[in-house]
Design an enzyme around this catalytic site. Sequence first.
Site, PDB file in Angstrom:
ATOM      1  N   ASP A  13       0.828  -1.209   0.000  1.00 17.15           N
ATOM      2  CA  ASP A  13       0.000   0.000   0.000  1.00 17.15           C
ATOM      3  C   ASP A  13       0.859   1.254   0.000  1.00 17.15           C
ATOM      4  OD1 ASP A  13      -1.932  -1.899   0.313  1.00 17.15           O
ATOM      5  OD2 ASP A  13      -2.831  -1.046   2.118  1.00 17.15           O
ATOM      6  N   ALA A  81       2.724   1.105   8.268  1.00 23.00           N
ATOM      7  CA  ALA A  81       3.712   0.117   8.729  1.00 23.00           C
ATOM      8  C   ALA A  81       3.069  -0.858   9.695  1.00 23.00           C
ATOM      9  CB  ALA A  81       4.881   0.821   9.416  1.00 23.00           C
ATOM     10  N   SER A  84       2.276  -7.348   9.150  1.00 21.58           N
ATOM     11  CA  SER A  84       0.925  -7.374   8.575  1.00 21.58           C
ATOM     12  C   SER A  84       0.411  -8.768   8.234  1.00 21.58           C
ATOM     13  CB  SER A  84       0.913  -6.515   7.300  1.00 21.58           C
ATOM     14  OG  SER A  84       1.636  -7.177   6.283  1.00 21.58           O
ATOM     15  N   THR A 125      -8.171  -2.751   9.959  1.00 21.16           N
ATOM     16  CA  THR A 125      -8.370  -3.948   9.124  1.00 21.16           C
ATOM     17  C   THR A 125      -9.657  -4.700   9.453  1.00 21.16           C
ATOM     18  OG1 THR A 125      -7.500  -6.184   8.730  1.00 21.16           O
ATOM     19  CG2 THR A 125      -6.870  -5.172  10.787  1.00 21.16           C
ATOM     20  N   GLU A 127      -9.729  -7.709   9.752  1.00 19.37           N
ATOM     21  CA  GLU A 127      -9.359  -8.786  10.695  1.00 19.37           C
ATOM     22  C   GLU A 127      -9.847  -8.475  12.106  1.00 19.37           C
ATOM     23  OE1 GLU A 127      -7.725 -11.862  10.403  1.00 19.37           O
ATOM     24  OE2 GLU A 127      -8.058 -11.617   8.265  1.00 19.37           O
ATOM     25  N   TYR A 149      -2.460 -10.605  15.448  1.00 19.31           N
ATOM     26  CA  TYR A 149      -2.478  -9.461  14.530  1.00 19.31           C
ATOM     27  C   TYR A 149      -3.764  -8.654  14.707  1.00 19.31           C
ATOM     28  CZ  TYR A 149      -3.168  -7.023  10.047  1.00 19.31           C
ATOM     29  OH  TYR A 149      -3.432  -6.084   9.069  1.00 19.31           O
ATOM     30  N   LYS A 153      -4.099  -4.804  16.020  1.00 20.99           N
ATOM     31  CA  LYS A 153      -4.743  -3.783  15.175  1.00 20.99           C
ATOM     32  C   LYS A 153      -5.919  -3.122  15.900  1.00 20.99           C
ATOM     33  CE  LYS A 153      -2.707  -3.374  11.117  1.00 20.99           C
ATOM     34  NZ  LYS A 153      -2.257  -2.100  10.571  1.00 20.99           N
ATOM     35  N   ARG A 184       1.562  -7.456  -3.981  1.00 19.59           N
ATOM     36  CA  ARG A 184       1.203  -8.108  -2.715  1.00 19.59           C
ATOM     37  C   ARG A 184       2.321  -9.045  -2.282  1.00 19.59           C
ATOM     38  NH1 ARG A 184      -1.679  -7.944   2.030  1.00 19.59           N
ATOM     39  NH2 ARG A 184      -3.666  -9.081   1.895  1.00 19.59           N
TER      40      ARG A 184
HETATM   41  P1  NDP Z   1       3.002  -4.883   3.773  1.00 22.78           P
HETATM   42  O1  NDP Z   1       3.305  -6.040   4.652  1.00 22.78           O
HETATM   43  O2  NDP Z   1       3.177  -5.015   2.298  1.00 22.78           O
HETATM   44  O3  NDP Z   1       3.890  -3.617   4.251  1.00 22.78           O
HETATM   45  C1  NDP Z   1       4.193  -3.403   5.596  1.00 22.78           C
HETATM   46  C2  NDP Z   1       5.173  -2.259   5.696  1.00 22.78           C
HETATM   47  O4  NDP Z   1       5.490  -2.034   7.093  1.00 22.78           O
HETATM   48  C3  NDP Z   1       6.528  -2.498   4.995  1.00 22.78           C
HETATM   49  O5  NDP Z   1       6.952  -1.298   4.407  1.00 22.78           O
HETATM   50  C4  NDP Z   1       7.434  -2.864   6.161  1.00 22.78           C
HETATM   51  O6  NDP Z   1       8.801  -2.580   5.920  1.00 22.78           O
HETATM   52  C5  NDP Z   1       6.900  -1.931   7.228  1.00 22.78           C
HETATM   53  N1  NDP Z   1       7.314  -2.307   8.572  1.00 22.78           N
HETATM   54  C6  NDP Z   1       7.188  -3.529   9.148  1.00 22.78           C
HETATM   55  N2  NDP Z   1       7.699  -3.483  10.401  1.00 22.78           N
HETATM   56  C7  NDP Z   1       8.151  -2.217  10.609  1.00 22.78           C
HETATM   57  C8  NDP Z   1       8.766  -1.560  11.695  1.00 22.78           C
HETATM   58  N3  NDP Z   1       9.032  -2.192  12.837  1.00 22.78           N
HETATM   59  N4  NDP Z   1       9.091  -0.246  11.568  1.00 22.78           N
HETATM   60  C9  NDP Z   1       8.841   0.409  10.405  1.00 22.78           C
HETATM   61  N5  NDP Z   1       8.260  -0.174   9.332  1.00 22.78           N
HETATM   62  C10 NDP Z   1       7.915  -1.464   9.441  1.00 22.78           C
HETATM   63  O7  NDP Z   1       1.505  -4.429   4.115  1.00 22.78           O
HETATM   64  P2  NDP Z   1       0.382  -3.785   3.145  1.00 22.78           P
HETATM   65  O8  NDP Z   1       0.987  -2.723   2.330  1.00 22.78           O
HETATM   66  O9  NDP Z   1      -0.379  -4.875   2.517  1.00 22.78           O
HETATM   67  O10 NDP Z   1      -0.596  -3.131   4.214  1.00 22.78           O
HETATM   68  C11 NDP Z   1      -0.430  -1.793   4.672  1.00 22.78           C
HETATM   69  C12 NDP Z   1      -1.079  -1.630   6.034  1.00 22.78           C
HETATM   70  O11 NDP Z   1      -2.472  -1.897   5.925  1.00 22.78           O
HETATM   71  C13 NDP Z   1      -0.557  -2.578   7.105  1.00 22.78           C
HETATM   72  O12 NDP Z   1      -0.606  -1.898   8.341  1.00 22.78           O
HETATM   73  C14 NDP Z   1      -1.559  -3.712   7.093  1.00 22.78           C
HETATM   74  O13 NDP Z   1      -1.596  -4.379   8.342  1.00 22.78           O
HETATM   75  C15 NDP Z   1      -2.835  -2.939   6.814  1.00 22.78           C
HETATM   76  N6  NDP Z   1      -3.896  -3.675   6.146  1.00 22.78           N
HETATM   77  C16 NDP Z   1      -3.633  -4.341   4.987  1.00 22.78           C
HETATM   78  C17 NDP Z   1      -4.637  -5.011   4.328  1.00 22.78           C
HETATM   79  C18 NDP Z   1      -4.377  -5.711   3.039  1.00 22.78           C
HETATM   80  O14 NDP Z   1      -5.249  -6.477   2.613  1.00 22.78           O
HETATM   81  N7  NDP Z   1      -3.262  -5.459   2.360  1.00 22.78           N
HETATM   82  C19 NDP Z   1      -6.017  -5.043   4.875  1.00 22.78           C
HETATM   83  C20 NDP Z   1      -6.202  -4.205   6.030  1.00 22.78           C
HETATM   84  C21 NDP Z   1      -5.164  -3.565   6.642  1.00 22.78           C
HETATM   85  P3  NDP Z   1       9.791  -3.677   5.222  1.00 22.78           P
HETATM   86  O15 NDP Z   1       9.519  -3.577   3.747  1.00 22.78           O
HETATM   87  O16 NDP Z   1      11.131  -3.202   5.591  1.00 22.78           O
HETATM   88  O17 NDP Z   1       9.425  -5.011   5.795  1.00 22.78           O
HETATM   89  P1  GDP Z   2      -5.676 -12.581   5.788  1.00 22.20           P
HETATM   90  O1  GDP Z   2      -7.144 -12.485   5.550  1.00 22.20           O
HETATM   91  O2  GDP Z   2      -5.041 -11.279   6.173  1.00 22.20           O
HETATM   92  O3  GDP Z   2      -5.297 -13.657   6.725  1.00 22.20           O
HETATM   93  O4  GDP Z   2      -5.041 -12.879   4.336  1.00 22.20           O
HETATM   94  P2  GDP Z   2      -4.367 -14.198   3.709  1.00 22.20           P
HETATM   95  O5  GDP Z   2      -4.265 -13.940   2.252  1.00 22.20           O
HETATM   96  O6  GDP Z   2      -3.105 -14.550   4.438  1.00 22.20           O
HETATM   97  O7  GDP Z   2      -5.418 -15.356   3.998  1.00 22.20           O
HETATM   98  C1  GDP Z   2      -6.736 -15.301   3.499  1.00 22.20           C
HETATM   99  C2  GDP Z   2      -7.440 -16.633   3.779  1.00 22.20           C
HETATM  100  O8  GDP Z   2      -6.854 -17.652   2.977  1.00 22.20           O
HETATM  101  C3  GDP Z   2      -7.334 -17.121   5.236  1.00 22.20           C
HETATM  102  O9  GDP Z   2      -8.607 -17.576   5.650  1.00 22.20           O
HETATM  103  C4  GDP Z   2      -6.372 -18.290   5.146  1.00 22.20           C
HETATM  104  O10 GDP Z   2      -6.582 -19.299   6.136  1.00 22.20           O
HETATM  105  C5  GDP Z   2      -6.700 -18.821   3.758  1.00 22.20           C
HETATM  106  N1  GDP Z   2      -5.609 -19.640   3.203  1.00 22.20           N
HETATM  107  C6  GDP Z   2      -5.744 -20.913   2.730  1.00 22.20           C
HETATM  108  N2  GDP Z   2      -4.566 -21.383   2.341  1.00 22.20           N
HETATM  109  C7  GDP Z   2      -3.650 -20.394   2.574  1.00 22.20           C
HETATM  110  C8  GDP Z   2      -2.244 -20.314   2.365  1.00 22.20           C
HETATM  111  O11 GDP Z   2      -1.592 -21.232   1.903  1.00 22.20           O
HETATM  112  N3  GDP Z   2      -1.638 -19.135   2.701  1.00 22.20           N
HETATM  113  C9  GDP Z   2      -2.349 -18.084   3.221  1.00 22.20           C
HETATM  114  N4  GDP Z   2      -1.719 -16.939   3.494  1.00 22.20           N
HETATM  115  N5  GDP Z   2      -3.680 -18.152   3.435  1.00 22.20           N
HETATM  116  C10 GDP Z   2      -4.316 -19.304   3.128  1.00 22.20           C
END
Ligand code: NDP
Ligand code: GDP
Length: 330
Positions: A13, A81, A84, A125, A127, A149, A153, A184
Amino acid sequence: MKSALITGITGQDGAYLAQLLLNKGYEVYGVIARRSTDTLWRLNYLGIKEQVNLIEGDMSDLSSLIRAVQISNASEVYNLAAQSFVGTSWEQPILTANVTGVGVVNLLEAIRLTDPTIRYYQASTSEMFGLVQEPIQSETTPFYPRSPYGVAKLYGHWITVNYRESFNMHTSSGILFNHESPLRGIEFVTRKVTDAAARIKLGVQDKLHLGNIDAKRDWGFAGDYVEAMWLMLQQDQGDDYVVATGKTTTVRDMCEIAFKHVGLNYIDHIVIDPQFYRPAEVDLLLGNPTKAMKQLNWEPKTNLEQLITMMVDADMKRVKGEVQILAEVQ
Ligand code: NDP
Ligand code: GDP
Protein backbone atom coordinates in the site's frame (compact mmCIF):
# COMPACT_ATOMS: atom_id res chain seq x y z
CA MET A 1 3.83 22.27 -1.74
CA LYS A 2 2.08 19.86 0.65
CA SER A 3 4.23 17.22 2.34
CA ALA A 4 3.09 13.77 3.42
CA LEU A 5 4.85 11.14 5.50
CA ILE A 6 4.15 7.44 4.90
CA THR A 7 5.26 4.69 7.26
CA GLY A 8 5.41 1.32 5.50
CA ILE A 9 6.33 3.03 2.22
CA THR A 10 8.20 -0.10 1.09
CA GLY A 11 5.04 -2.24 1.45
CA GLN A 12 2.28 -2.86 -1.06
CA ASP A 13 0.00 0.00 0.00
CA GLY A 14 2.88 2.35 0.77
CA ALA A 15 4.13 2.10 -2.80
CA TYR A 16 0.69 2.73 -4.36
CA LEU A 17 -0.08 5.56 -1.95
CA ALA A 18 3.29 7.21 -2.63
CA GLN A 19 2.53 7.05 -6.35
CA LEU A 20 -0.94 8.58 -5.82
CA LEU A 21 0.40 11.43 -3.67
CA LEU A 22 3.24 12.18 -6.11
CA ASN A 23 0.67 12.39 -8.90
CA LYS A 24 -1.27 14.88 -6.77
CA GLY A 25 1.84 17.05 -6.39
CA TYR A 26 2.83 16.17 -2.82
CA GLU A 27 6.40 16.05 -1.56
CA VAL A 28 6.49 12.45 -0.30
CA TYR A 29 8.56 11.22 2.64
CA GLY A 30 8.70 7.63 3.82
CA VAL A 31 9.97 5.91 6.93
CA ILE A 32 12.28 3.06 6.00
CA ALA A 33 13.23 0.38 8.51
CA ARG A 34 16.81 -0.84 8.49
CA ARG A 35 17.04 -4.28 6.86
CA SER A 36 20.01 -6.32 5.67
CA THR A 37 18.54 -6.61 2.16
CA ASP A 38 17.05 -4.14 -0.29
CA THR A 39 13.37 -3.43 0.32
CA LEU A 40 12.85 -0.88 -2.46
CA TRP A 41 11.66 -3.29 -5.19
CA ARG A 42 8.05 -2.07 -5.11
CA LEU A 43 9.05 1.60 -5.41
CA ASN A 44 11.37 0.53 -8.22
CA TYR A 45 8.60 -1.40 -9.97
CA LEU A 46 6.36 1.69 -9.97
CA GLY A 47 9.31 3.83 -11.12
CA ILE A 48 9.11 6.23 -8.16
CA LYS A 49 12.14 5.30 -6.05
CA GLU A 50 14.01 8.46 -7.00
CA GLN A 51 11.02 10.70 -6.32
CA VAL A 52 10.45 9.85 -2.65
CA ASN A 53 12.53 10.98 0.34
CA LEU A 54 13.40 8.15 2.70
CA ILE A 55 14.04 8.64 6.42
CA GLU A 56 15.38 5.79 8.54
CA GLY A 57 13.11 4.80 11.40
CA ASP A 58 11.19 2.06 13.12
CA MET A 59 7.70 1.91 14.62
CA SER A 60 9.18 0.69 17.90
CA ASP A 61 11.57 3.67 18.17
CA LEU A 62 9.68 6.80 19.22
CA SER A 63 12.71 9.06 18.74
CA SER A 64 13.06 8.02 15.11
CA LEU A 65 9.36 8.76 14.50
CA ILE A 66 9.64 12.22 16.07
CA ARG A 67 12.61 12.88 13.80
CA ALA A 68 10.68 11.66 10.73
CA VAL A 69 7.65 13.86 11.50
CA GLN A 70 9.92 16.86 12.02
CA ILE A 71 12.15 16.37 8.97
CA SER A 72 9.22 15.76 6.64
CA ASN A 73 7.27 18.82 7.81
CA ALA A 74 4.25 16.74 6.78
CA SER A 75 0.67 17.97 7.07
CA GLU A 76 -0.59 14.41 6.52
CA VAL A 77 0.82 11.22 8.06
CA TYR A 78 -0.26 7.79 6.80
CA ASN A 79 0.58 4.90 9.13
CA LEU A 80 0.81 1.82 6.94
CA ALA A 81 3.71 0.12 8.73
CA ALA A 82 2.92 -3.14 10.47
CA GLN A 83 3.84 -6.75 10.92
CA SER A 84 0.93 -7.37 8.57
CA PHE A 85 0.80 -11.14 8.06
CA VAL A 86 -1.80 -12.94 10.20
CA GLY A 87 0.08 -16.28 10.08
CA THR A 88 3.30 -14.76 11.42
CA SER A 89 1.44 -13.10 14.27
CA TRP A 90 1.15 -16.45 16.08
CA GLU A 91 4.90 -17.03 15.63
CA GLN A 92 5.87 -13.50 16.73
CA PRO A 93 2.97 -12.23 18.87
CA ILE A 94 5.02 -9.81 20.97
CA LEU A 95 6.75 -8.22 17.99
CA THR A 96 3.33 -7.92 16.36
CA ALA A 97 1.95 -6.21 19.48
CA ASN A 98 4.91 -3.83 19.62
CA VAL A 99 5.00 -2.86 15.94
CA THR A 100 1.37 -3.20 14.86
CA GLY A 101 -0.17 -2.08 18.17
CA VAL A 102 2.13 0.07 20.33
CA GLY A 103 3.80 1.48 17.18
CA VAL A 104 0.55 3.38 16.54
CA VAL A 105 0.68 5.29 19.82
CA ASN A 106 4.38 5.98 19.23
CA LEU A 107 3.50 7.69 15.97
CA LEU A 108 0.49 9.52 17.44
CA GLU A 109 2.72 10.82 20.24
CA ALA A 110 5.36 11.91 17.71
CA ILE A 111 2.64 13.92 15.96
CA ARG A 112 1.12 15.34 19.15
CA LEU A 113 4.52 16.48 20.41
CA THR A 114 5.49 18.00 17.06
CA ASP A 115 2.26 19.50 15.72
CA PRO A 116 -1.18 18.17 16.76
CA THR A 117 -2.84 19.73 13.70
CA ILE A 118 -1.19 17.14 11.43
CA ARG A 119 -3.80 14.82 9.92
CA TYR A 120 -3.39 11.11 10.62
CA TYR A 121 -4.49 7.94 8.80
CA GLN A 122 -4.46 4.57 10.57
CA ALA A 123 -4.44 1.34 8.55
CA SER A 124 -7.09 -0.63 10.41
CA THR A 125 -8.37 -3.95 9.12
CA SER A 126 -11.35 -6.23 8.64
CA GLU A 127 -9.36 -8.79 10.70
CA MET A 128 -10.71 -6.86 13.72
CA PHE A 129 -14.14 -8.38 12.91
CA GLY A 130 -12.62 -11.88 13.07
CA LEU A 131 -15.36 -14.16 14.33
CA VAL A 132 -17.94 -12.01 12.63
CA GLN A 133 -20.82 -10.77 14.77
CA GLU A 134 -22.92 -9.71 11.76
CA PRO A 135 -23.12 -11.33 8.31
CA ILE A 136 -22.14 -8.04 6.62
CA GLN A 137 -19.65 -5.89 8.51
CA SER A 138 -19.88 -2.11 8.77
CA GLU A 139 -18.47 0.63 11.03
CA THR A 140 -21.00 -0.32 13.75
CA THR A 141 -20.37 -4.09 13.77
CA PRO A 142 -18.84 -5.28 17.08
CA PHE A 143 -15.21 -6.46 16.84
CA TYR A 144 -13.99 -9.98 17.71
CA PRO A 145 -10.37 -10.41 16.56
CA ARG A 146 -9.08 -13.95 16.05
CA SER A 147 -5.29 -13.55 15.86
CA PRO A 148 -2.53 -11.66 17.65
CA TYR A 149 -2.48 -9.46 14.53
CA GLY A 150 -6.19 -8.66 14.84
CA VAL A 151 -5.80 -7.91 18.54
CA ALA A 152 -2.83 -5.59 17.94
CA LYS A 153 -4.74 -3.78 15.18
CA LEU A 154 -7.73 -3.34 17.49
CA TYR A 155 -5.48 -1.45 19.92
CA GLY A 156 -4.26 0.71 17.02
CA HIS A 157 -7.84 1.39 15.97
CA TRP A 158 -9.07 2.44 19.40
CA ILE A 159 -6.03 4.57 20.23
CA THR A 160 -6.64 6.41 16.94
CA VAL A 161 -10.28 7.03 17.97
CA ASN A 162 -9.11 7.99 21.46
CA TYR A 163 -6.62 10.63 20.22
CA ARG A 164 -9.41 12.12 18.11
CA GLU A 165 -11.71 12.31 21.12
CA SER A 166 -9.06 13.23 23.74
CA PHE A 167 -7.02 15.81 21.87
CA ASN A 168 -9.38 16.83 19.08
CA MET A 169 -6.83 15.57 16.55
CA HIS A 170 -7.78 14.88 12.91
CA THR A 171 -7.29 11.11 13.03
CA SER A 172 -9.03 8.61 10.74
CA SER A 173 -9.18 4.86 10.78
CA GLY A 174 -9.72 3.04 7.50
CA ILE A 175 -11.15 -0.42 8.20
CA LEU A 176 -9.88 -1.93 4.98
CA PHE A 177 -10.90 -5.37 3.79
CA ASN A 178 -8.27 -7.50 2.01
CA HIS A 179 -6.73 -5.76 -0.96
CA GLU A 180 -4.24 -7.21 -3.35
CA SER A 181 -2.14 -6.39 -6.42
CA PRO A 182 0.92 -7.63 -8.31
CA LEU A 183 2.88 -6.02 -5.43
CA ARG A 184 1.20 -8.11 -2.71
CA GLY A 185 3.56 -10.06 -0.46
CA ILE A 186 4.04 -13.62 -1.69
CA GLU A 187 2.89 -15.15 1.63
CA PHE A 188 -0.69 -13.89 1.19
CA VAL A 189 -3.04 -16.34 -0.44
CA THR A 190 -3.93 -14.42 -3.62
CA ARG A 191 -0.33 -13.75 -4.61
CA LYS A 192 0.72 -17.27 -3.59
CA VAL A 193 -1.95 -18.59 -5.96
CA THR A 194 -1.25 -16.24 -8.91
CA ASP A 195 2.48 -16.90 -8.61
CA ALA A 196 1.86 -20.67 -8.54
CA ALA A 197 -0.54 -20.53 -11.51
CA ALA A 198 2.18 -18.79 -13.54
CA ARG A 199 4.94 -21.14 -12.43
CA ILE A 200 2.87 -24.28 -13.00
CA LYS A 201 1.85 -23.03 -16.44
CA LEU A 202 5.50 -22.40 -17.31
CA GLY A 203 6.61 -25.79 -15.97
CA VAL A 204 8.74 -24.58 -13.06
CA GLN A 205 6.41 -25.76 -10.27
CA ASP A 206 4.25 -28.82 -9.88
CA LYS A 207 1.86 -28.48 -6.94
CA LEU A 208 0.41 -25.69 -4.86
CA HIS A 209 0.05 -26.38 -1.12
CA LEU A 210 -2.78 -24.47 0.55
CA GLY A 211 -4.67 -24.50 3.86
CA ASN A 212 -8.37 -23.70 4.31
CA ILE A 213 -9.69 -23.03 0.81
CA ASP A 214 -13.27 -22.63 2.06
CA ALA A 215 -12.42 -19.32 3.77
CA LYS A 216 -14.21 -16.35 2.20
CA ARG A 217 -12.75 -12.90 1.70
CA ASP A 218 -13.92 -9.56 0.31
CA TRP A 219 -10.96 -8.85 -2.00
CA GLY A 220 -10.32 -5.53 -3.73
CA PHE A 221 -7.46 -3.86 -5.62
CA ALA A 222 -4.86 -1.99 -3.53
CA GLY A 223 -4.63 0.77 -6.17
CA ASP A 224 -8.32 1.58 -5.60
CA TYR A 225 -8.05 1.43 -1.81
CA VAL A 226 -5.21 3.97 -1.37
CA GLU A 227 -7.52 6.57 -2.95
CA ALA A 228 -9.92 6.07 0.00
CA MET A 229 -7.05 6.69 2.46
CA TRP A 230 -6.29 10.03 0.86
CA LEU A 231 -9.97 11.01 0.69
CA MET A 232 -10.36 10.40 4.46
CA LEU A 233 -7.69 13.01 5.22
CA GLN A 234 -9.37 15.57 2.93
CA GLN A 235 -12.57 15.61 5.04
CA ASP A 236 -13.32 18.36 7.60
CA GLN A 237 -13.28 15.83 10.47
CA GLY A 238 -11.48 12.57 11.14
CA ASP A 239 -13.75 9.50 11.13
CA ASP A 240 -13.81 5.71 10.66
CA TYR A 241 -14.71 4.10 7.35
CA VAL A 242 -15.12 0.55 6.05
CA VAL A 243 -13.45 0.14 2.64
CA ALA A 244 -14.56 -3.00 0.81
CA THR A 245 -16.16 -4.22 -2.41
CA GLY A 246 -19.33 -5.71 -0.83
CA LYS A 247 -18.69 -9.11 -2.48
CA THR A 248 -17.19 -12.20 -0.91
CA THR A 249 -15.54 -15.21 -2.60
CA THR A 250 -13.96 -18.44 -1.38
CA VAL A 251 -10.23 -19.06 -1.73
CA ARG A 252 -11.30 -22.03 -3.87
CA ASP A 253 -13.18 -19.86 -6.38
CA MET A 254 -10.31 -17.36 -6.46
CA CYS A 255 -8.00 -20.28 -7.36
CA GLU A 256 -10.35 -21.27 -10.15
CA ILE A 257 -10.17 -17.77 -11.68
CA ALA A 258 -6.36 -17.73 -11.52
CA PHE A 259 -5.77 -21.18 -13.01
CA LYS A 260 -8.48 -20.85 -15.64
CA HIS A 261 -6.83 -17.67 -16.90
CA VAL A 262 -3.79 -19.72 -17.97
CA GLY A 263 -5.88 -22.64 -19.27
CA LEU A 264 -5.45 -24.93 -16.22
CA ASN A 265 -7.87 -26.65 -13.83
CA TYR A 266 -6.96 -25.75 -10.22
CA ILE A 267 -8.21 -29.13 -8.95
CA ASP A 268 -5.32 -30.87 -10.74
CA HIS A 269 -2.69 -28.80 -8.91
CA ILE A 270 -3.82 -28.05 -5.36
CA VAL A 271 -2.74 -30.07 -2.33
CA ILE A 272 -4.46 -29.38 0.99
CA ASP A 273 -1.70 -29.06 3.56
CA PRO A 274 -2.57 -28.72 7.30
CA GLN A 275 0.62 -26.70 7.89
CA PHE A 276 -1.26 -23.74 6.40
CA TYR A 277 -4.27 -24.06 8.73
CA ARG A 278 -4.44 -21.34 11.35
CA PRO A 279 -4.89 -21.87 15.12
CA ALA A 280 -8.06 -19.76 14.89
CA GLU A 281 -9.60 -18.96 11.51
CA VAL A 282 -11.58 -16.02 10.16
CA ASP A 283 -14.10 -17.93 8.04
CA LEU A 284 -15.86 -15.07 6.32
CA LEU A 285 -15.35 -11.37 5.68
CA LEU A 286 -17.84 -9.24 3.77
CA GLY A 287 -17.81 -5.46 4.06
CA ASN A 288 -20.45 -2.81 3.62
CA PRO A 289 -18.71 0.24 2.08
CA THR A 290 -21.84 2.44 1.95
CA LYS A 291 -20.46 5.12 4.29
CA ALA A 292 -17.22 5.49 2.28
CA MET A 293 -19.21 5.56 -0.95
CA LYS A 294 -21.60 8.27 0.33
CA GLN A 295 -19.31 10.47 2.42
CA LEU A 296 -16.04 10.09 0.51
CA ASN A 297 -17.58 9.59 -2.91
CA TRP A 298 -15.30 6.56 -3.21
CA GLU A 299 -16.00 3.35 -5.10
CA PRO A 300 -14.04 0.22 -5.96
CA LYS A 301 -13.23 0.16 -9.68
CA THR A 302 -11.68 -3.31 -10.06
CA ASN A 303 -13.59 -6.57 -9.65
CA LEU A 304 -12.05 -9.85 -8.48
CA GLU A 305 -11.73 -11.33 -11.95
CA GLN A 306 -9.88 -8.22 -13.21
CA LEU A 307 -7.69 -8.20 -10.09
CA ILE A 308 -6.67 -11.86 -10.22
CA THR A 309 -6.04 -11.87 -13.97
CA MET A 310 -3.93 -8.71 -13.61
CA MET A 311 -1.87 -10.49 -10.93
CA VAL A 312 -1.49 -13.70 -12.96
CA ASP A 313 -0.39 -11.69 -16.01
CA ALA A 314 2.21 -9.82 -13.94
CA ASP A 315 3.48 -13.09 -12.44
CA MET A 316 3.68 -14.71 -15.90
CA LYS A 317 5.88 -11.83 -17.07
CA ARG A 318 8.05 -12.07 -13.97
CA VAL A 319 8.48 -15.85 -14.13
CA LYS A 320 9.40 -15.55 -17.81
CA GLY A 321 12.01 -12.98 -16.79
CA GLU A 322 10.42 -10.17 -18.81
CA VAL A 323 10.02 -7.90 -15.81
CA GLN A 324 11.49 -7.69 -12.33
CA ILE A 325 8.98 -7.87 -9.48
CA LEU A 326 10.14 -9.19 -6.17
CA ALA A 327 13.56 -10.44 -7.13
CA GLU A 328 13.79 -12.76 -4.13
CA VAL A 329 10.90 -14.98 -5.28
CA GLN A 330 12.44 -17.62 -7.51
P1 NDP B 1 3.00 -4.88 3.77
O1 NDP B 1 3.31 -6.04 4.65
O2 NDP B 1 3.18 -5.02 2.30
O3 NDP B 1 3.89 -3.62 4.25
C1 NDP B 1 4.19 -3.40 5.60
C2 NDP B 1 5.17 -2.26 5.70
O4 NDP B 1 5.49 -2.03 7.09
C3 NDP B 1 6.53 -2.50 5.00
O5 NDP B 1 6.95 -1.30 4.41
C4 NDP B 1 7.43 -2.86 6.16
O6 NDP B 1 8.80 -2.58 5.92
C5 NDP B 1 6.90 -1.93 7.23
N1 NDP B 1 7.31 -2.31 8.57
C6 NDP B 1 7.19 -3.53 9.15
N2 NDP B 1 7.70 -3.48 10.40
C7 NDP B 1 8.15 -2.22 10.61
C8 NDP B 1 8.77 -1.56 11.69
N3 NDP B 1 9.03 -2.19 12.84
N4 NDP B 1 9.09 -0.25 11.57
C9 NDP B 1 8.84 0.41 10.40
N5 NDP B 1 8.26 -0.17 9.33
C10 NDP B 1 7.92 -1.46 9.44
O7 NDP B 1 1.50 -4.43 4.12
P2 NDP B 1 0.38 -3.78 3.15
O8 NDP B 1 0.99 -2.72 2.33
O9 NDP B 1 -0.38 -4.87 2.52
O10 NDP B 1 -0.60 -3.13 4.21
C11 NDP B 1 -0.43 -1.79 4.67
C12 NDP B 1 -1.08 -1.63 6.03
O11 NDP B 1 -2.47 -1.90 5.92
C13 NDP B 1 -0.56 -2.58 7.11
O12 NDP B 1 -0.61 -1.90 8.34
C14 NDP B 1 -1.56 -3.71 7.09
O13 NDP B 1 -1.60 -4.38 8.34
C15 NDP B 1 -2.84 -2.94 6.81
N6 NDP B 1 -3.90 -3.67 6.15
C16 NDP B 1 -3.63 -4.34 4.99
C17 NDP B 1 -4.64 -5.01 4.33
C18 NDP B 1 -4.38 -5.71 3.04
O14 NDP B 1 -5.25 -6.48 2.61
N7 NDP B 1 -3.26 -5.46 2.36
C19 NDP B 1 -6.02 -5.04 4.87
C20 NDP B 1 -6.20 -4.21 6.03
C21 NDP B 1 -5.16 -3.56 6.64
P3 NDP B 1 9.79 -3.68 5.22
O15 NDP B 1 9.52 -3.58 3.75
O16 NDP B 1 11.13 -3.20 5.59
O17 NDP B 1 9.42 -5.01 5.80
P1 GDP C 1 -5.68 -12.58 5.79
O1 GDP C 1 -7.14 -12.48 5.55
O2 GDP C 1 -5.04 -11.28 6.17
O3 GDP C 1 -5.30 -13.66 6.73
O4 GDP C 1 -5.04 -12.88 4.34
P2 GDP C 1 -4.37 -14.20 3.71
O5 GDP C 1 -4.26 -13.94 2.25
O6 GDP C 1 -3.10 -14.55 4.44
O7 GDP C 1 -5.42 -15.36 4.00
C1 GDP C 1 -6.74 -15.30 3.50
C2 GDP C 1 -7.44 -16.63 3.78
O8 GDP C 1 -6.85 -17.65 2.98
C3 GDP C 1 -7.33 -17.12 5.24
O9 GDP C 1 -8.61 -17.58 5.65
C4 GDP C 1 -6.37 -18.29 5.15
O10 GDP C 1 -6.58 -19.30 6.14
C5 GDP C 1 -6.70 -18.82 3.76
N1 GDP C 1 -5.61 -19.64 3.20
C6 GDP C 1 -5.74 -20.91 2.73
N2 GDP C 1 -4.57 -21.38 2.34
C7 GDP C 1 -3.65 -20.39 2.57
C8 GDP C 1 -2.24 -20.31 2.37
O11 GDP C 1 -1.59 -21.23 1.90
N3 GDP C 1 -1.64 -19.13 2.70
C9 GDP C 1 -2.35 -18.08 3.22
N4 GDP C 1 -1.72 -16.94 3.49
N5 GDP C 1 -3.68 -18.15 3.44
C10 GDP C 1 -4.32 -19.30 3.13
